[in-house]
Design a protein around this motif. Structure first.
Motif, PDB file in Angstrom:
ATOM      1  N   GLU A 125       0.823  -1.209   0.000  1.00 60.43           N
ATOM      2  CA  GLU A 125       0.000   0.000   0.000  1.00 60.43           C
ATOM      3  C   GLU A 125       0.860   1.263   0.000  1.00 60.43           C
ATOM      4  O   GLU A 125       0.501   2.273  -0.621  1.00 60.43           O
ATOM      5  N   ASP A 126       2.000   1.192   0.694  1.00 55.73           N
ATOM      6  CA  ASP A 126       2.887   2.351   0.799  1.00 55.73           C
ATOM      7  C   ASP A 126       3.887   2.444  -0.348  1.00 55.73           C
ATOM      8  O   ASP A 126       4.747   3.334  -0.356  1.00 55.73           O
ATOM      9  N   GLY A 127       3.804   1.503  -1.286  1.00 53.54           N
ATOM     10  CA  GLY A 127       4.725   1.528  -2.410  1.00 53.54           C
ATOM     11  C   GLY A 127       6.137   1.128  -2.055  1.00 53.54           C
ATOM     12  O   GLY A 127       7.094   1.476  -2.751  1.00 53.54           O
ATOM     13  N   LYS A 128       6.286   0.384  -0.976  1.00 56.86           N
ATOM     14  CA  LYS A 128       7.608  -0.076  -0.544  1.00 56.86           C
ATOM     15  C   LYS A 128       7.929  -1.414  -1.215  1.00 56.86           C
ATOM     16  O   LYS A 128       7.042  -2.260  -1.410  1.00 56.86           O
ATOM     17  N   PRO A 129       9.174  -1.681  -1.555  1.00 55.34           N
ATOM     18  CA  PRO A 129       9.528  -2.904  -2.281  1.00 55.34           C
ATOM     19  C   PRO A 129       9.720  -4.133  -1.396  1.00 55.34           C
ATOM     20  O   PRO A 129      10.014  -5.214  -1.889  1.00 55.34           O
ATOM     21  N   TYR A 130       9.575  -3.981  -0.076  1.00 54.75           N
ATOM     22  CA  TYR A 130       9.923  -5.065   0.846  1.00 54.75           C
ATOM     23  C   TYR A 130       8.794  -6.089   0.972  1.00 54.75           C
ATOM     24  O   TYR A 130       7.612  -5.740   0.996  1.00 54.75           O
ATOM     25  N   ARG A 131       9.185  -7.354   1.088  1.00 53.58           N
ATOM     26  CA  ARG A 131       8.223  -8.433   1.265  1.00 53.58           C
ATOM     27  C   ARG A 131       8.779  -9.448   2.262  1.00 53.58           C
ATOM     28  O   ARG A 131       9.869  -9.991   2.072  1.00 53.58           O
ATOM     29  N   VAL A 132       8.022  -9.717   3.328  1.00 49.41           N
ATOM     30  CA  VAL A 132       8.429 -10.690   4.346  1.00 49.41           C
ATOM     31  C   VAL A 132       8.168 -12.104   3.843  1.00 49.41           C
ATOM     32  O   VAL A 132       7.104 -12.396   3.299  1.00 49.41           O
ATOM     33  N   LYS A 133       9.142 -12.976   4.026  1.00 46.00           N
ATOM     34  CA  LYS A 133       8.974 -14.400   3.748  1.00 46.00           C
ATOM     35  C   LYS A 133       9.302 -15.174   5.016  1.00 46.00           C
ATOM     36  O   LYS A 133      10.397 -15.041   5.564  1.00 46.00           O
ATOM     37  N   THR A 186      -1.370  -7.886  27.508  1.00 45.85           N
ATOM     38  CA  THR A 186      -2.060  -6.609  27.347  1.00 45.85           C
ATOM     39  C   THR A 186      -2.597  -6.567  25.932  1.00 45.85           C
ATOM     40  O   THR A 186      -1.853  -6.818  24.983  1.00 45.85           O
ATOM     41  N   LYS A 187      -3.859  -6.295  25.781  1.00 46.33           N
ATOM     42  CA  LYS A 187      -4.429  -6.247  24.439  1.00 46.33           C
ATOM     43  C   LYS A 187      -5.572  -5.243  24.406  1.00 46.33           C
ATOM     44  O   LYS A 187      -6.084  -4.820  25.421  1.00 46.33           O
ATOM     45  N   GLY A 188      -5.958  -4.894  23.198  1.00 39.35           N
ATOM     46  CA  GLY A 188      -7.048  -3.949  23.047  1.00 39.35           C
ATOM     47  C   GLY A 188      -6.782  -3.006  21.899  1.00 39.35           C
ATOM     48  O   GLY A 188      -5.693  -2.983  21.333  1.00 39.35           O
ATOM     49  N   GLY A 189      -7.767  -2.226  21.530  1.00 39.32           N
ATOM     50  CA  GLY A 189      -7.598  -1.273  20.450  1.00 39.32           C
ATOM     51  C   GLY A 189      -8.046  -1.833  19.114  1.00 39.32           C
ATOM     52  O   GLY A 189      -8.307  -3.027  18.957  1.00 39.32           O
ATOM     53  N   GLU A 190      -8.106  -0.952  18.136  1.00 35.91           N
ATOM     54  CA  GLU A 190      -8.627  -1.308  16.818  1.00 35.91           C
ATOM     55  C   GLU A 190      -7.779  -2.372  16.129  1.00 35.91           C
ATOM     56  O   GLU A 190      -8.302  -3.286  15.495  1.00 35.91           O
ATOM     57  N   ASP A 191      -6.459  -2.278  16.254  1.00 33.51           N
ATOM     58  CA  ASP A 191      -5.597  -3.241  15.570  1.00 33.51           C
ATOM     59  C   ASP A 191      -5.686  -4.630  16.197  1.00 33.51           C
ATOM     60  O   ASP A 191      -5.584  -5.638  15.495  1.00 33.51           O
ATOM     61  N   PHE A 192      -5.897  -4.689  17.513  1.00 32.51           N
ATOM     62  CA  PHE A 192      -6.137  -5.997  18.131  1.00 32.51           C
ATOM     63  C   PHE A 192      -7.439  -6.583  17.602  1.00 32.51           C
ATOM     64  O   PHE A 192      -7.520  -7.781  17.304  1.00 32.51           O
ATOM     65  N   ASP A 193      -8.465  -5.760  17.480  1.00 33.79           N
ATOM     66  CA  ASP A 193      -9.755  -6.242  16.981  1.00 33.79           C
ATOM     67  C   ASP A 193      -9.620  -6.819  15.574  1.00 33.79           C
ATOM     68  O   ASP A 193     -10.229  -7.847  15.252  1.00 33.79           O
ATOM     69  N   TYR A 207       3.579   4.475  12.183  1.00 29.78           N
ATOM     70  CA  TYR A 207       3.636   3.781  10.894  1.00 29.78           C
ATOM     71  C   TYR A 207       2.252   3.312  10.451  1.00 29.78           C
ATOM     72  O   TYR A 207       2.128   2.412   9.623  1.00 29.78           O
ATOM     73  N   GLY A 208       1.243   3.930  11.030  1.00 29.57           N
ATOM     74  CA  GLY A 208      -0.122   3.619  10.614  1.00 29.57           C
ATOM     75  C   GLY A 208      -0.678   2.348  11.208  1.00 29.57           C
ATOM     76  O   GLY A 208      -1.730   1.861  10.786  1.00 29.57           O
ATOM     77  N   VAL A 209      -0.007   1.794  12.198  1.00 30.17           N
ATOM     78  CA  VAL A 209      -0.474   0.580  12.867  1.00 30.17           C
ATOM     79  C   VAL A 209      -0.018   0.639  14.313  1.00 30.17           C
ATOM     80  O   VAL A 209       1.022   1.213  14.628  1.00 30.17           O
ATOM     81  N   TYR A 210      -0.813   0.059  15.208  1.00 34.31           N
ATOM     82  CA  TYR A 210      -0.487   0.071  16.638  1.00 34.31           C
ATOM     83  C   TYR A 210      -0.227  -1.363  17.124  1.00 34.31           C
ATOM     84  O   TYR A 210      -0.777  -2.322  16.581  1.00 34.31           O
ATOM     85  N   PRO A 211       0.595  -1.518  18.151  1.00 38.76           N
ATOM     86  CA  PRO A 211       0.866  -2.861  18.675  1.00 38.76           C
ATOM     87  C   PRO A 211      -0.391  -3.490  19.263  1.00 38.76           C
ATOM     88  O   PRO A 211      -1.243  -2.800  19.826  1.00 38.76           O
ATOM     89  N   VAL A 212      -0.482  -4.807  19.125  1.00 39.19           N
ATOM     90  CA  VAL A 212      -1.649  -5.527  19.655  1.00 39.19           C
ATOM     91  C   VAL A 212      -1.388  -6.034  21.067  1.00 39.19           C
ATOM     92  O   VAL A 212      -2.309  -6.522  21.726  1.00 39.19           O
ATOM     93  N   SER A 213      -0.134  -5.931  21.535  1.00 37.27           N
ATOM     94  CA  SER A 213       0.207  -6.439  22.876  1.00 37.27           C
ATOM     95  C   SER A 213       0.528  -5.309  23.850  1.00 37.27           C
ATOM     96  O   SER A 213       1.135  -5.546  24.888  1.00 37.27           O
ATOM     97  N   GLY A 214       0.108  -4.090  23.526  1.00 35.88           N
ATOM     98  CA  GLY A 214       0.415  -2.960  24.390  1.00 35.88           C
ATOM     99  C   GLY A 214       1.743  -2.323  24.017  1.00 35.88           C
ATOM    100  O   GLY A 214       2.407  -2.725  23.062  1.00 35.88           O
ATOM    101  N   GLU A 215       2.131  -1.318  24.785  1.00 35.78           N
ATOM    102  CA  GLU A 215       3.365  -0.588  24.497  1.00 35.78           C
ATOM    103  C   GLU A 215       4.582  -1.520  24.507  1.00 35.78           C
ATOM    104  O   GLU A 215       4.738  -2.336  25.404  1.00 35.78           O
ATOM    105  N   VAL A 216       5.423  -1.374  23.495  1.00 29.77           N
ATOM    106  CA  VAL A 216       6.643  -2.170  23.405  1.00 29.77           C
ATOM    107  C   VAL A 216       7.829  -1.260  23.716  1.00 29.77           C
ATOM    108  O   VAL A 216       8.173  -0.375  22.936  1.00 29.77           O
ATOM    109  N   LYS A 217       8.438  -1.486  24.864  1.00 24.15           N
ATOM    110  CA  LYS A 217       9.580  -0.688  25.288  1.00 24.15           C
ATOM    111  C   LYS A 217      10.588  -1.608  25.960  1.00 24.15           C
ATOM    112  O   LYS A 217      10.210  -2.477  26.754  1.00 24.15           O
ATOM    113  N   PHE A 218      11.878  -1.418  25.643  1.00 26.77           N
ATOM    114  CA  PHE A 218      12.920  -2.313  26.146  1.00 26.77           C
ATOM    115  C   PHE A 218      13.809  -1.627  27.170  1.00 26.77           C
ATOM    116  O   PHE A 218      14.025  -0.416  27.120  1.00 26.77           O
ATOM    117  N   ASN A 219      14.355  -2.444  28.080  1.00 25.75           N
ATOM    118  CA  ASN A 219      15.363  -1.933  29.014  1.00 25.75           C
ATOM    119  C   ASN A 219      16.747  -2.063  28.370  1.00 25.75           C
ATOM    120  O   ASN A 219      16.869  -2.413  27.190  1.00 25.75           O
TER     121      ASN A 219
END
Length: 425
Positions: A74-82, A307-314, A377-389
């Protein structure tokens, strides 16, 4: 003259059309060359003691790969996950063999492995070969996976909090349940040993007596009766000073708890006291399929970071439910977010450098996780905030408390890290 003019015109038209065709062919070829594959290995247990969670991770990661590719298109990016999905059976040796085999195929990014024992087995190889690992479910403290300094864990990210968080929640849970004494049994791997060490310390802080700790081997034995006999002996000793409501069996185990319960006699004193589990037992389908009556009798209160919730989890939940017939669990949610962060980090580095760079990607991932958490990036995490120590382990926040009743797992409450309080539902 007219004939010569017509002939010349025809030649010009043919050359023009031929040139256009060649240009079109070149453009199509260039487009094909420009597509950049992002190979991602997925190490899951589909045949061992973590199969409930392994199939969950496999499904969620597969959906993540599809969603990421759709977003790139959709964003016109050439990347594809395999995705390269591999069953390790939660076996440390098989995990290492699998990582080596994937590397030979050019795979440098991996969602997994699942267990801390596997992570310990592959950590040195990951560091030496700059393979980035994103485990959705390894929770052992860093020293138990062979890490003593943050720089040793540069290429290893864990999208789940470690057991220093979970054991605080388990200790507070036992206190809330009115438990004053426990016996602990645990699997003898890095994960189980870490839970036992930190759990014992947290129980003592709560004034809960730890009568004994009984270690059993990993992989688990087929016959648990010697370990059951030891637990029974210690519970009977505790009954001289405490009531049955004040005693609990704490199991730092995987789904082999189903085997343990199956081999426990209906008349055993162990079934007359509470059982407290952890993220290795929470929502295990094997437990409620194999021993629903016994599990309902002991409740098996179990904690898991979720932790879950929000439109992207739905959205994920809808797709997942259509495929599986139920909802994704905590580790599946973690793996979904891990796939997104890996893919977005790869794309960011590739955009800047025109190639994959493991060092640059390892440095970019913590910031990318926070950007992803904010929806940049137009999408939110489905497991809540992701932050590392500093060790690239996720900073925890809350654990859901599940228990078995009427042969089914039900959410009974939440333990909040910020307040160290259990809120019953």
């Amino acid at each position: 003259m007219r004939g010569l003019f017509g002939l010349a015109a025809a030649i010009i038209i043919i050359v023009f059309v031929s040139g256009c065709m060649q240009t079109g062919e070149k453009t199509a070829a260039e487009a094909e060359v420009k597509e950049v594959e992002i190979p991602v290995g997925v190490l899951v247990d589909l045949s061992g003691p973590l199969t409930t969670y392994g199939w969950d991770i496999k499904t969620a990661t597969t959906i993540a790969g599809e969603d990421v590719n759709k977003k790139f298109a959709e964003d016109g990016k050439p990347y594809r996950v395999k995705l390269y999905i591999e069953d390790t059976g939660a076996d440390p040796k098989k995990a290492l063999d699998t990582v080596m085999a994937l590397q030979a195929k050019g795979v440098k990014l991996i969602v997994g492995p699942m267990s801390s024992g596997e992570l310990k087995s592959v950590s040195e190889y990951s560091r030496s070969n700059k393979i980035i690992l994103a485990s959705p479910s390894s929770t052992a403290e860093t020293k138990y996976i062979g890490v003593t300094a943050p720089e040793e864990k540069k290429f290893i990210f864990r999208f789940v909090p470690t057991d220093s968080f979970q054991t605080k929640g388990i200790a507070e849970l036992t206190h809330e349940l009115g438990v004053k004494a426990v016996v602990i049994t645990y699997t003898g791997n890095a994960w189980g040993k870490g839970l036992e060490e930190f759990g014992r310390e947290e129980f003592e802080k709560q004034g809960v007596e730890v009568k004994t700790s009984v270690e059993y081997p990993n992989p688990p034995p087929a016959d648990f009766t010697p370990y059951i006999a030891t637990l029974e002996e210690n519970v009977n000793t505790l009954l001289k000073d405490y009531s049955r409501d004040e005693i609990a069996v704490v199991v730092f185990s995987y789904e082999e708890v189903a085997t343990m319960l199956a081999q426990t006699k209906d008349s055993s004193v162990l079934l007359d006291v509470k059982w407290v589990g952890c993220d290795g037992t929470a929502k295990s389908s094997k437990i409620i399929e194999d021993v629903p009556e016994k599990a309902s009798r002991i409740k098996l209160f179990s904690t898991v970071s979720e932790t879950k919730g929000g439109e992207d989890f739905d959205k994920l939940n809808t797709t997942y439910y259509q495929q599986i017939g139920n909802s994704p669990q905590g580790y599946g949610l973690n793996s979904y977010d891990a796939t997104w962060v890996l893919a977005l980090s790869f794309a960011e580095v590739y955009d800047k450098e025109g190639k994959y760079n493991a060092d640059a990607m390892a440095e970019a991932m913590p910031g990318m996780a926070e950007e992803y958490s904010m929806g940049n990036y137009g999408v939110y995490p489905v497991s809540g905030e992701v932050k590392f120590n500093e060790y690239r382990d996720r900073i925890g926040s809350r654990y859901i408390i599940y228990a078995v009743s009427d042969g089914n797992w039900n959410a009974n409450g939440v333990w909040e890290f910020a307040t160290n309080r259990v809120e019953w539902s």
